[in-house]
Design an enzyme around this catalytic site. Structure first.
Site, PDB file in Angstrom:
ATOM      1  N   HIS A  50      31.082  46.648  43.045  1.00 61.87           N
ATOM      2  CA  HIS A  50      31.446  45.746  41.964  1.00 61.87           C
ATOM      3  C   HIS A  50      31.934  44.370  42.226  1.00 61.87           C
ATOM      4  CE1 HIS A  50      31.256  48.704  38.816  1.00 61.87           C
ATOM      5  NE2 HIS A  50      31.384  49.539  39.742  1.00 61.87           N
ATOM      6  N   LYS A 100      41.086  38.043  30.580  1.00 65.49           N
ATOM      7  CA  LYS A 100      40.705  38.999  31.548  1.00 65.49           C
ATOM      8  C   LYS A 100      41.834  38.973  32.434  1.00 65.49           C
ATOM      9  CE  LYS A 100      37.521  35.641  32.226  1.00 65.49           C
ATOM     10  NZ  LYS A 100      36.206  36.374  32.197  1.00 65.49           N
ATOM     11  N   ARG A 101      41.720  39.666  33.405  1.00 69.80           N
ATOM     12  CA  ARG A 101      42.743  39.980  34.620  1.00 69.80           C
ATOM     13  C   ARG A 101      42.907  38.500  35.117  1.00 69.80           C
ATOM     14  NH1 ARG A 101      45.241  44.648  36.327  1.00 69.80           N
ATOM     15  NH2 ARG A 101      45.960  43.618  38.111  1.00 69.80           N
ATOM     16  N   LYS A 113      38.910  33.664  39.012  1.00 66.76           N
ATOM     17  CA  LYS A 113      38.501  33.374  37.481  1.00 66.76           C
ATOM     18  C   LYS A 113      38.846  32.194  36.959  1.00 66.76           C
ATOM     19  CE  LYS A 113      38.904  38.680  36.708  1.00 66.76           C
ATOM     20  NZ  LYS A 113      37.550  39.079  36.292  1.00 66.76           N
ATOM     21  N   THR A 117      32.257  41.483  31.837  1.00 64.00           N
ATOM     22  CA  THR A 117      31.641  42.515  30.868  1.00 64.00           C
ATOM     23  C   THR A 117      32.438  41.972  29.347  1.00 64.00           C
ATOM     24  OG1 THR A 117      33.529  43.940  31.451  1.00 64.00           O
ATOM     25  CG2 THR A 117      31.117  44.696  31.970  1.00 64.00           C
ATOM     26  N   LYS A 173      31.044  41.250  25.715  1.00 65.33           N
ATOM     27  CA  LYS A 173      31.643  41.430  24.045  1.00 65.33           C
ATOM     28  C   LYS A 173      31.732  40.194  23.340  1.00 65.33           C
ATOM     29  CE  LYS A 173      34.152  44.910  26.922  1.00 65.33           C
ATOM     30  NZ  LYS A 173      35.246  45.268  27.808  1.00 65.33           N
TER      31      LYS A 173
END
Ligand code: OX2
Length: 828
Positions: free
Chosen positions: A370, A561-562, A567, A669, A673
């Site tokens: 992952h 998100k985290r 990110k 992911t 969504k």
């Protein structure tokens, strides 16, 4: 009379009946007999528990029939091994699967109760950190809906992911006592408990037939007790199982200490054993190498493998055909010790010869990677490993010796490559490399999006790829349209169903049938009205949770998100500060009003990420209170982002921020969504963003930033962030503003760690991408002004998101890796 006969004789007692009367009756019965309350004195939790039990009863029969069918057919079963399952609340989803949401709503209202209020009572089991755990939850939903025999195996953490509050702009962690009021969805099966050994040493001996054997003499033994929850497929008779293990002290060893008269010592040992499943490690994509974590991993994997061997025996099958009965998926390396454990069980306990055991093992396991981030790669110091799992270390040495012999034939004379491939890292302190164990012990290895899988082959696992190219494949992630559309966005679901029927719930590829409606003015108007209603719902949640009032007519620009440097939430922060700077310097600047919404947790020990939260909230604080802004910009940080909060956020979003540095986000992911719920993406060419853009079309996607190739090239050349800063006046001004303490009440030291890092190293290349990001946001700004065009894009975005269902992903895993197929359940 059998149980089935008696329910026919007394239909009102039939706990599978779905009629409104029997639902009401069952609910009141549970209130009285399970909770011990009457309607008059029941707490909200009593009411929720009674409803949950009523619904669980309705799943039991299909649950039962499912396992009976699987046993009778000796059906090939997928065992999804994952240290995390981020399930989200069960009640709403189970009502949806059973198709009784409407009846239950009416039944409750006839009792004077509001279903939505009861739904809000559920404490969500936060047994995961983020994407990896939520993927496992989507996958078991799809497996059940596709009627594939499957068991999800994991850990029943007593405390899940911490509860996040924001105080003075900083993250504060609180414990998550989700089991406080009990969990009505689980059934404990003490009779299937297993024993797990830990520590100690090994001994060699010769058995009765003169064969050389090894015995593991453990330091301690812990019992693993399974807790099962039903996982019903959507409108099918299949109800699969999620089996989570809890550690308990074994009586045997308690008595041992107790008999020596050391009562308190015995109790203390009990407490230490039970610590094993106390708490989820709250790190996403980074490992700490803690002994307890290795014990947790080994514990749940050993329990699960012993459980599968029990089932194998129960089905009357020999251990040597284990690989025919079970396909085991390793969700990242967390369960990869399973390779050595299955070998141990086969050779030491079932006396299978090594070569045969190795054959079985390799045909059983497959491994999903992952992440490419080096800090997430699990490796255990050899001495720690030996202390916890002495027998496994011997087995790993043997696997390694045989593997490296094979590798030497492939790469004759290339000892540097052999050292890179080894299961043991010997470059300094010695480590066991868990990803290597997973690769060697599996017949298939996959990445979670096409780019990620390519990068795995090119970088992280290139030596394995050179040796076994056929093992590698790519499986783009997906998310379940049941939870993420039907349940979260019922308004949109209803509209879609009215136009194309409800086939999309089980087959999301059919969502494409709404594409022609993109040009239908009446449909578009409804689509807009739905988005607006969802935004009003989110606005009231924001007000409740943060006290900040937002304008539902502003653009909802969302990043949930985290919190992680890769990110790049701080890239958004820089851009928001720049917008503010613009508004301040040109009083009447015409900008599209925006609400920037953030949410996500930072690992408690990850100081930079916590500082990123503080940066966002600090900038927000100034902007939200500045009258000059005239509410054209709002910044909100939603505390404690979770599945529950996500269900309210995705349907209300208009712009989805997917802005990781290219090559860093394996898939994502959340991006899927958002896309399904009609938010347009502003994103980089990273992870599954690339595939989303391919599907929806480049004119329906706001692309910016370097590609993964360009990132490599720039790094090779030598990246100097200052070069980019000098070129960009606005960025320079913003950095100076933050540095000066403007957003931190004059404290110029507060954000220095973040800012200095950007100027000197900037490992995630924010400065290189900033210009392109800001320019892209200006295009977004313009596009949003044309309401009709925007709505059209939003509809097209949803219509073309068919690929991103976890049903598609699971279909591919079944065909290409697991060789598993649907087994319709026989009703009794
Ligand atoms: C996450 C990845 O970061 C994310 O990109 C991916 O979508 C998700 O897994 C599901 O595949 N921990 N979390 C992840 O990787 C690891 C390790």
């Amino acid at each position: 009379m059998s149980a089935a006969d008696s329910s026919v004789a007394h239909p009102e007692h039939d706990r599978s009946s779905l009629s409104r009367e029997s639902l009401k009756r069952a609910f009141l019965d549970h209130l009285l007999y399970t909770q011990g309350k009457s309607l008059e004195i029941a707490s909200k939790n009593d009411l929720y528990q009674s409803l949950a039990h009523t619904v669980r009863d309705r799943l039991v029969r299909s649950w039962f029939d499912t396992s009976a069918t699987h046993q009778k057919r000796n059906a090939r079963t997928v065992a999804y091994l994952s240290a995390e399952f981020l399930m989200g609340p069960y009640l709403g989803n189970n009502l949806l699967s059973l198709g009784i949401s409407h009846e239950i709503r009416l039944a409750m209202s006839e009792l004077g109760l509001d279903l939505d209020e009861l739904l809000r009572q559920e404490e969500e089991p936060g047994l995961g950190n983020g994407g990896l755990g939520r993927l496992a939850a989507c996958f078991i939903d799809s497996l059940a809906t596709l009627e594939v025999p499957a068991i999800g195996y994991g850990i029943r953490y007593e405390y899940g992911i911490f509860y996040q509050t924001i105080m003075d702009g900083w993250q504060v962690e609180n414990t998550d006592a989700w089991l406080r009021y009990g969990n009505p969805w689980e059934i404990q099966h003490a009779e299937w408990a297993v024993q797990v050994k830990l520590g100690g040493h090994t001994e060699q001996y010769t058995d009765d037939s003169g064969r050389f054997r090894v015995r593991w003499v453990p330091e301690k033994t812990v019992a693993g007790v399974p807790f099962d929850s039903p996982i019903p497929g959507y409108r099918v008779d299949t109800t699969n199982t999620l089996r989570l293990w809890r550690a308990e002290a074994t009586e045997a060893f308690d008595f041992h200490t107790f008999n020596r008269g050391d009562y308190l010592g015995a109790v203390n040992k009990k407490v230490t054993s039970e610590n094993l499943t106390k708490v989820l490690y709250p790190n996403d994509e980074s490992v700490q190498g803690k002994e307890l974590r290795l014990e947790q991993q080994y514990f749940f994997v050993s329990c699960s493998l012993q459980d599968m061997l029990r089932l194998q025996q129960h089905r009357g099958q020999p251990v040597t055909s284990f690989h025919k009965s079970f396909a085991i998926q390793l969700n990242d390396t967390h369960p990869s010790i399973g390779v050595a454990e299955l070998m141990r069980l086969l050779i030491d306990e079932h006396l299978v010869p090594w070569d045969r055991a190795w054959d079985i093992t390799r045909q059983t396991f497959s491994y999903t990677n992952h992440t490419l981030l080096p800090e997430a790669l699990e490796r255990w110091p050899l001495e720690l490993f030996r202390r916890v799992l002495p027998r496994h270390l011997e087995i790993i040495f043997e696997i390694n010796a045989r593997f490296l012999n094979e590798a030497r034939i492939h790469f004759f004379g290339d000892e540097t490559r052999i050292a890179r491939l080894s299961l043991i890292d010997e470059s300094g302190e010695r480590y066991v490399r868990m990803a290597h164990l997973a690769c060697v012990g599996s017949h298939a290895i996959n990445g979670v999006a096409d780019l990620h899988s390519e990068l795995l082959k090119r970088d992280l696992l290139k030596d394995f790829y050179a040796m076994w190219p056929d093992k590698f494949t790519s499986m783009t992630n997906g998310v379940t349209p049941r939870r993420w559309v039907a349940l979260s966005n019922p308004r949109m679901g209803k509209l879609v169903t009215r136009c194309i029927g409800d086939g999309w719930i089980k087959d999301w590829s059919r969502i494409r049938e709404i594409e022609p409606y993109a040009d239908d003015a009446a449909f578009a108007a409804e689509w807009r009205a739905i988005k607006r209603a969802n935004k009003i719902d989110l606005a009231s949640l924001l007000l409740r949770k943060t006290g900040i009032k937002v304008d539902p007519d502003s653009m909802f620009d969302v990043q949930v998100k985290r919190i992680h440097e890769y990110k790049r939430q701080h890239l958004s922060a820089l851009h928001i500060a720049a917008l503010y700077h613009r508004v301040k310097s040109q009083r009447n600047l015409d900008i599209t009003p925006r609400t920037f919404i953030f949410g996500g947790k930072a690992a408690p020990g990850y100081m930079r990420a916590k500082l990123m939260i503080k940066l966002i909230t600090a900038i927000g604080d100034v902007i939200n209170h500045d009258p000059d802004v005239r509410d054209r910009i709002k910044v909100v940080f939603i505390p404690n982002f979770s599945v529950t909060v996500g269900q309210c956020v995705y349907p209300a979003a208009e712009l989805s921020e997917q802005i990781s540095l290219a090559g860093k986000e394996a898939s994502g992911t959340g991006n899927m969504k958002f896309a399904m719920n009609g938010a347009l993406t502003i994103g980089t060419m990273d992870g599954a963003n690339i595939e989303i853009r391919d599907e929806v079309g480049e004119d329906v996607f706001f692309l910016f930033g370097l590609t993964a190739e360009e990132v490599y090239a720039l790094r090779r050349e030598g990246y100097r962030p200052m070069d980019f800063l000098r070129r960009d006046g606005e960025l320079h001004a913003v950095i100076e503003l933050i540095r000066s303490g403007f957003f931190s009440r004059g404290d110029s030291a507060l954000f220095a760690p973040l800012i200095d890092d950007l100027l000197n190293h900037d490992p995630y290349m924010l400065l290189a991408d900033y210009d392109s990001y800001a320019a892209c946001h200006s295009r977004v700004d313009q596009a949003y002004r044309d309401t009709q065009a925007w709505t059209r894009m939003s509809i097209l975005n949803t219509a073309r998101s068919g690929k991103f269902s976890s049903d598609r992903a699971i279909g591919e895993y079944c065909d290409r890796i697991w060789k598993a197929r649907a087994v319709p359940v026989e009703k009794r």
